[in-house]
Design a protein around this motif. Structure first.
Motif, PDB file in Angstrom:
ATOM      1  N   THR A 437      -0.551  11.362 -21.303  1.00  0.00           N
ATOM      2  CA  THR A 437      -1.682  11.918 -22.064  1.00  0.00           C
ATOM      3  C   THR A 437      -2.959  11.866 -21.247  1.00  0.00           C
ATOM      4  O   THR A 437      -3.727  12.835 -21.196  1.00  0.00           O
ATOM      5  N   GLN A 438      -3.187  10.735 -20.569  1.00  0.00           N
ATOM      6  CA  GLN A 438      -4.397  10.607 -19.748  1.00  0.00           C
ATOM      7  C   GLN A 438      -4.364  11.562 -18.562  1.00  0.00           C
ATOM      8  O   GLN A 438      -5.377  12.181 -18.208  1.00  0.00           O
ATOM      9  N   VAL A 439      -3.198  11.692 -17.930  1.00  0.00           N
ATOM     10  CA  VAL A 439      -3.089  12.578 -16.768  1.00  0.00           C
ATOM     11  C   VAL A 439      -3.401  14.024 -17.171  1.00  0.00           C
ATOM     12  O   VAL A 439      -4.139  14.732 -16.470  1.00  0.00           O
ATOM     13  N   ILE A 440      -2.856  14.468 -18.282  1.00  0.00           N
ATOM     14  CA  ILE A 440      -3.087  15.854 -18.718  1.00  0.00           C
ATOM     15  C   ILE A 440      -4.544  16.069 -19.101  1.00  0.00           C
ATOM     16  O   ILE A 440      -5.141  17.100 -18.782  1.00  0.00           O
ATOM     17  N   LEU A 457     -10.928  28.910 -23.844  1.00  0.00           N
ATOM     18  CA  LEU A 457      -9.920  27.862 -23.674  1.00  0.00           C
ATOM     19  C   LEU A 457      -9.844  27.048 -24.956  1.00  0.00           C
ATOM     20  O   LEU A 457     -10.840  26.495 -25.416  1.00  0.00           O
ATOM     21  N   GLU A 458      -8.661  26.994 -25.548  1.00  0.00           N
ATOM     22  CA  GLU A 458      -8.460  26.213 -26.774  1.00  0.00           C
ATOM     23  C   GLU A 458      -7.587  25.002 -26.444  1.00  0.00           C
ATOM     24  O   GLU A 458      -6.426  25.130 -26.053  1.00  0.00           O
ATOM     25  N   ASN A 459      -8.168  23.816 -26.589  1.00  0.00           N
ATOM     26  CA  ASN A 459      -7.498  22.554 -26.244  1.00  0.00           C
ATOM     27  C   ASN A 459      -6.871  21.959 -27.506  1.00  0.00           C
ATOM     28  O   ASN A 459      -7.574  21.535 -28.428  1.00  0.00           O
ATOM     29  N   ARG A 460      -5.533  21.964 -27.550  1.00  0.00           N
ATOM     30  CA  ARG A 460      -4.814  21.377 -28.685  1.00  0.00           C
ATOM     31  C   ARG A 460      -3.942  20.207 -28.231  1.00  0.00           C
ATOM     32  O   ARG A 460      -2.840  19.979 -28.740  1.00  0.00           O
ATOM     33  N   LEU A 461      -4.433  19.451 -27.242  1.00  0.00           N
ATOM     34  CA  LEU A 461      -3.649  18.351 -26.687  1.00  0.00           C
ATOM     35  C   LEU A 461      -3.591  17.181 -27.661  1.00  0.00           C
ATOM     36  O   LEU A 461      -4.580  16.837 -28.323  1.00  0.00           O
ATOM     37  N   SER A 462      -2.428  16.580 -27.740  1.00  0.00           N
ATOM     38  CA  SER A 462      -2.235  15.418 -28.613  1.00  0.00           C
ATOM     39  C   SER A 462      -2.822  14.172 -27.956  1.00  0.00           C
ATOM     40  O   SER A 462      -2.814  14.025 -26.724  1.00  0.00           O
ATOM     41  N   ASP A 463      -3.367  13.252 -28.776  1.00  0.00           N
ATOM     42  CA  ASP A 463      -3.921  11.985 -28.279  1.00  0.00           C
ATOM     43  C   ASP A 463      -2.908  10.857 -28.344  1.00  0.00           C
ATOM     44  O   ASP A 463      -3.242   9.710 -28.026  1.00  0.00           O
ATOM     45  N   GLN A 495     -11.284  39.891 -24.255  1.00  0.00           N
ATOM     46  CA  GLN A 495     -11.428  38.583 -24.914  1.00  0.00           C
ATOM     47  C   GLN A 495     -10.142  37.805 -24.721  1.00  0.00           C
ATOM     48  O   GLN A 495      -9.236  37.836 -25.543  1.00  0.00           O
ATOM     49  N   GLY A 496     -10.059  37.126 -23.587  1.00  0.00           N
ATOM     50  CA  GLY A 496      -8.872  36.345 -23.286  1.00  0.00           C
ATOM     51  C   GLY A 496      -8.831  35.043 -24.080  1.00  0.00           C
ATOM     52  O   GLY A 496      -9.862  34.500 -24.491  1.00  0.00           O
ATOM     53  N   GLU A 497      -7.634  34.564 -24.293  1.00  0.00           N
ATOM     54  CA  GLU A 497      -7.461  33.310 -25.035  1.00  0.00           C
ATOM     55  C   GLU A 497      -6.351  32.498 -24.370  1.00  0.00           C
ATOM     56  O   GLU A 497      -5.210  32.948 -24.281  1.00  0.00           O
ATOM     57  N   LEU A 498      -6.730  31.302 -23.897  1.00  0.00           N
ATOM     58  CA  LEU A 498      -5.783  30.385 -23.247  1.00  0.00           C
ATOM     59  C   LEU A 498      -5.637  29.157 -24.136  1.00  0.00           C
ATOM     60  O   LEU A 498      -6.621  28.462 -24.401  1.00  0.00           O
ATOM     61  N   VAL A 499      -4.431  28.921 -24.614  1.00  0.00           N
ATOM     62  CA  VAL A 499      -4.166  27.799 -25.520  1.00  0.00           C
ATOM     63  C   VAL A 499      -3.273  26.796 -24.787  1.00  0.00           C
ATOM     64  O   VAL A 499      -2.177  27.142 -24.332  1.00  0.00           O
ATOM     65  N   VAL A 500      -3.790  25.555 -24.657  1.00  0.00           N
ATOM     66  CA  VAL A 500      -3.020  24.462 -24.050  1.00  0.00           C
ATOM     67  C   VAL A 500      -2.729  23.457 -25.157  1.00  0.00           C
ATOM     68  O   VAL A 500      -3.654  22.920 -25.775  1.00  0.00           O
ATOM     69  N   GLU A 501      -1.453  23.197 -25.404  1.00  0.00           N
ATOM     70  CA  GLU A 501      -1.040  22.378 -26.547  1.00  0.00           C
ATOM     71  C   GLU A 501       0.038  21.402 -26.112  1.00  0.00           C
ATOM     72  O   GLU A 501       0.865  21.710 -25.245  1.00  0.00           O
ATOM     73  N   ARG A 516      21.575  18.815 -25.025  1.00  0.00           N
ATOM     74  CA  ARG A 516      22.822  18.231 -25.513  1.00  0.00           C
ATOM     75  C   ARG A 516      23.007  16.829 -24.960  1.00  0.00           C
ATOM     76  O   ARG A 516      22.881  16.592 -23.753  1.00  0.00           O
ATOM     77  N   GLY A 517      23.303  15.904 -25.842  1.00  0.00           N
ATOM     78  CA  GLY A 517      23.454  14.502 -25.456  1.00  0.00           C
ATOM     79  C   GLY A 517      22.137  13.769 -25.348  1.00  0.00           C
ATOM     80  O   GLY A 517      22.115  12.586 -25.003  1.00  0.00           O
ATOM     81  N   LYS A 518      21.016  14.449 -25.639  1.00  0.00           N
ATOM     82  CA  LYS A 518      19.696  13.814 -25.524  1.00  0.00           C
ATOM     83  C   LYS A 518      18.954  13.842 -26.856  1.00  0.00           C
ATOM     84  O   LYS A 518      17.727  13.781 -26.894  1.00  0.00           O
ATOM     85  N   GLU A 519      19.746  13.937 -27.953  1.00  0.00           N
ATOM     86  CA  GLU A 519      19.128  14.084 -29.268  1.00  0.00           C
ATOM     87  C   GLU A 519      18.304  12.858 -29.679  1.00  0.00           C
ATOM     88  O   GLU A 519      17.389  12.958 -30.488  1.00  0.00           O
ATOM     89  N   LYS A 520      18.617  11.695 -29.116  1.00  0.00           N
ATOM     90  CA  LYS A 520      17.913  10.469 -29.511  1.00  0.00           C
ATOM     91  C   LYS A 520      16.709  10.181 -28.624  1.00  0.00           C
ATOM     92  O   LYS A 520      15.989   9.211 -28.861  1.00  0.00           O
ATOM     93  N   LYS A 521      16.501  10.977 -27.582  1.00  0.00           N
ATOM     94  CA  LYS A 521      15.365  10.765 -26.696  1.00  0.00           C
ATOM     95  C   LYS A 521      14.142  11.525 -27.202  1.00  0.00           C
ATOM     96  O   LYS A 521      14.255  12.485 -27.949  1.00  0.00           O
ATOM     97  N   LEU A 522      12.965  11.043 -26.748  1.00  0.00           N
ATOM     98  CA  LEU A 522      11.718  11.733 -27.047  1.00  0.00           C
ATOM     99  C   LEU A 522      11.246  12.481 -25.812  1.00  0.00           C
ATOM    100  O   LEU A 522      11.432  12.026 -24.678  1.00  0.00           O
ATOM    101  N   PHE A 523      10.616  13.647 -26.042  1.00  0.00           N
ATOM    102  CA  PHE A 523      10.135  14.475 -24.948  1.00  0.00           C
ATOM    103  C   PHE A 523       8.659  14.807 -25.173  1.00  0.00           C
ATOM    104  O   PHE A 523       8.193  14.954 -26.309  1.00  0.00           O
ATOM    105  N   TYR A 524       7.956  14.912 -24.047  1.00  0.00           N
ATOM    106  CA  TYR A 524       6.570  15.374 -24.077  1.00  0.00           C
ATOM    107  C   TYR A 524       6.599  16.883 -23.858  1.00  0.00           C
ATOM    108  O   TYR A 524       7.064  17.360 -22.819  1.00  0.00           O
ATOM    109  N   ARG A 525       6.119  17.630 -24.861  1.00  0.00           N
ATOM    110  CA  ARG A 525       6.139  19.098 -24.797  1.00  0.00           C
ATOM    111  C   ARG A 525       4.749  19.613 -24.480  1.00  0.00           C
ATOM    112  O   ARG A 525       3.794  19.371 -25.222  1.00  0.00           O
ATOM    113  N   LEU A 526       4.604  20.333 -23.340  1.00  0.00           N
ATOM    114  CA  LEU A 526       3.340  20.905 -22.909  1.00  0.00           C
ATOM    115  C   LEU A 526       3.473  22.422 -22.926  1.00  0.00           C
ATOM    116  O   LEU A 526       4.344  22.986 -22.251  1.00  0.00           O
ATOM    117  N   SER A 527       2.607  23.102 -23.699  1.00  0.00           N
ATOM    118  CA  SER A 527       2.664  24.557 -23.851  1.00  0.00           C
ATOM    119  C   SER A 527       1.386  25.184 -23.323  1.00  0.00           C
ATOM    120  O   SER A 527       0.287  24.718 -23.642  1.00  0.00           O
TER     121      SER A 527
END
Length: 607
Positions: A437-440, A457-463, A495-501, A516-527
């Motif tokens: 989170t800090q790096v992003i 620029l629309e910043n929707r980053l999670s804390d 009118q450009g729009e850049l969304v980082v989420e 597959r096989g990773k259903e119990k793991k958590l992932f950081y999703r960056l869009s």
């Protein structure tokens, strides 16, 4: 050799005979199938015509019922007005006659006559009117309202509507059957000879296009005039009509308009128009041949054309077989040449792929060597910068300059590390546990500095705090490269729009086989999503190929997305993209989390 030629000719003759027989049999089967198909088509056309006739007849019956009901309503109103023409129990004859004539004038030719008979038997007519004979009583009630079918002469029929007045007299309207037909059915056209006729419920013809047919019984009088005619099918249909039934029929009858009626097949649709307690039969009639003969002629022409085409096809195929037999000797050679050509083409493609791989390997080797040499050059710069910084007071003017030298050398070293990443060398040596989170968030500061004014620029980053095992420079490079590509895609957008989420989530194996096989793991999703020009399917298939670029010369190297893909794969993550021309592009990066905290687990969502 001669024996082989004779055998070949014999085989050719047999093949031609068998082929001709097969074609002939196929032509016969096709002709039968075509005949059956056209017969079914004819039945469907006739069925559609009968349905259309049924709708027309229903429309006429409804119009007749409404037509008569309107006159019954007008009669009741007029019967109530008759009392105004009495004074001291004496009728004002002149005013009454004017009123009766006015009733006829208002309705034009539809009303044959208006007639009033006083309680004492004195009669008043709107105009001279012949004596009438009652054919049928159709309605009568306790309030004195009546409906009768009457005739004057041989062929003039009227519906007599009458109502009792307050003064004890009776007011009558004579509705002309011909005029009623003109108002409700004369606009309908049924082919060349078709027509609509009206019959009473006892079979008497009330309206017919042939004047001589009006006033006769539809079966008895015709049979008496033409005793040799077979009216069996017509009589069966008339029985259903006089029973008050609704339906359609195909039957044998005669064209009564001819001097000597000829036998003909007809289609009829019929329905009763209910008037009071009785009804009038409305029947639409059309010549069956008007529908069947054009279709049958068309079938004959089609079959004739099909037969001619079949004969021509046989001749063409016989010639074709002869040519094919002559060309058979060339087929083996052509097949061998095609196979050889395919092998050469496959070999050429393999050589191109090998040459491409060798160029990439050479480029990687050169990149690694260049990175190594630059590291050797940067090491003394950074080292001496540190020594000079240690010997210089922080308040000195030289301190800021030395710090700038050190920072620039450090950034150059990070770029060299990226080149090393592309070359495949030292990919894992700088990995460590990172607060993603800090790096992003820090990388977003750099993104803000390169955003043009026309892009929002629309910043929707999670804390939510989370950790990944990776390299901070490489992760920063992911965000910078993807954002830079998005900015370039929106250069022509007003009118450009850049969304980082970003978000923490649990994967779903149905979303992508990677999970597959990773259903119990958590992932950081960056869009990273933009509303730029988008990409076609052809472009999407090549975006990760090194040196492939859609930018103009000098605007890009074609290595950005290739490096991003290598970095994501080195971090054991997944890179996805969705795009369409004119609809923008979205890149999504999934990075696996390292030992997620309780806060991270609670903040995780389902993918």
């Amino acid at each position: 050799m001669e024996k082989q030629n004779m055998q070949r000719k014999e085989n050719s003759r047999k093949a031609i005979v068998l082929l001709s027989a097969g074609i002939l049999l196929t032509s016969i089967l096709l002709a039968l199938s075509l005949y059956q198909m056209l017969s079914n088509y004819q039945n469907r056309v006739i069925e559609g015509q009968t349905q259309q006739m049924t709708h027309l007849v229903r429309s006429v019956t409804n119009s007749i019922e409404v037509y008569v009901e309107e006159y019954r309503r007008d009669l009741r109103i007029a019967a109530g007005d008759i009392s105004h023409f009495y004074e001291d129990m004496e009728v004002d004859k002149e005013s009454l006659l004017c009123y009766l004539r006015e009733q006829v004038a208002i309705r034009g030719n539809n009303l044959g006559c208006a007639f009033y008979e006083t309680a004492e038997g004195e009669r008043f007519f709107s105009a001279p009117f012949e004596n009438w004979d009652t054919v049928r009583e159709m309605y009568s009630d306790d309030e004195g309202e009546q409906m009768e079918l009457v005739r004057t002469g041989q062929r003039d029929f009227y519906l007599r509507l009458s109502a009792k007045t307050v003064s004890g007299g009776r007011l009558s309207f004579f509705l002309d059957i011909r005029a009623m037909y003109e108002q409700t059915a004369s606009y309908i056209t049924l082919g060349e000879n078709g027509y609509i006729m009206l019959k009473a419920s006892d079979g008497m013809i009330l309206n017919h296009p042939v004047e001589e047919q009006i006033g006769i019984d539809v079966i008895d009088d015709r049979q008496a005039e033409y005793p040799d005619f077979d009216l069996t099918e017509l009589a069966a249909m008339v029985d259903d009509q006089l029973a008050g039934k609704t339906g359609t029929a195909i039957y044998e009858s005669y064209w009564w308009a001819e001097e000597e009626p000829s036998r003909v097949r007809k289609i009829s649709s019929y329905e009763p128009a209910h008037l009071g307690n009785d009804f009038i039969v409305v029947s639409a009639v059309i010549d069956y041949s008007e529908l069947s003969i054009p279709i049958r002629d068309g079938m004959v022409r089609i079959l004739a054309v099909a037969g001619s085409l079949g004969a021509m096809l046989i001749l063409l195929l016989v010639g074709f077989v002869r040519v094919m037999l002559r060309m058979r000797s060339y087929e083996a050679e052509n097949a061998r040449l095609r196979q050889l050509n395919e092998q050469l083409e496959a070999l050429r493609e393999k050589e191109e792929r090998l040459a491409h791989q060798q160029r990439l390997q050479l480029l990687g080797t050169m990149t690694g060597g260049i990175a190594h040499e630059f590291n050797n050059l940067l090491t003394p710069i950074m080292g001496y910068s540190v020594i000079l910084l240690a010997d210089t007071e922080p308040t000195s003017e030289r301190y800021a300059d030395l710090q700038e030298i050190y920072d620039s050398a450090k950034k150059a070293k990070e770029i060299i590390d990226q080149l090393s990443q592309f070359s495949g060398k030292n990919a894992e040596k700088t990995f460590r546990s990172l607060p993603i989170t800090q790096v992003i968030h820090k990388a977003m500061v750099m993104v803000n500095s390169i955003i043009p004014r026309h892009i929002r620029l629309e910043n929707r980053l999670s804390d939510t705090e989370a950790a990944v095992w990776g390299n901070p420079t490489q992760i920063t490079q992911i965000l910078l490269n993807l954002c830079n590509n998005a900015i370039h895609a929106m250069k022509d957008v007003e009118q450009g729009e850049l969304v980082v989420e970003s978000q923490i989530l649990t994967p779903d194996k149905k979303k992508h086989p990677f999970f597959r096989g990773k259903e119990k793991k958590l992932f950081y999703r960056l869009s990273i999503r933009d509303n730029g020009c988008g990409m076609s399917e052809e472009t999407l298939a090549q975006i990760y190929v090194p040196f492939f670029t859609t930018k103009k010369a000098g605007e890009g190297t074609g290595l950005g997305l290739s490096i991003v893909q290598r970095i994501v794969e080195a971090h054991h993550g997944l890179l996805c993209v969705t795009s369409a021309p004119g609809e923008g592009t979205e890149f999504v990066v999934y990075l696996p989390l390292e030992r997620p905290s309780e806060e991270t687990i609670k903040g995780g969502k389902k993918l």
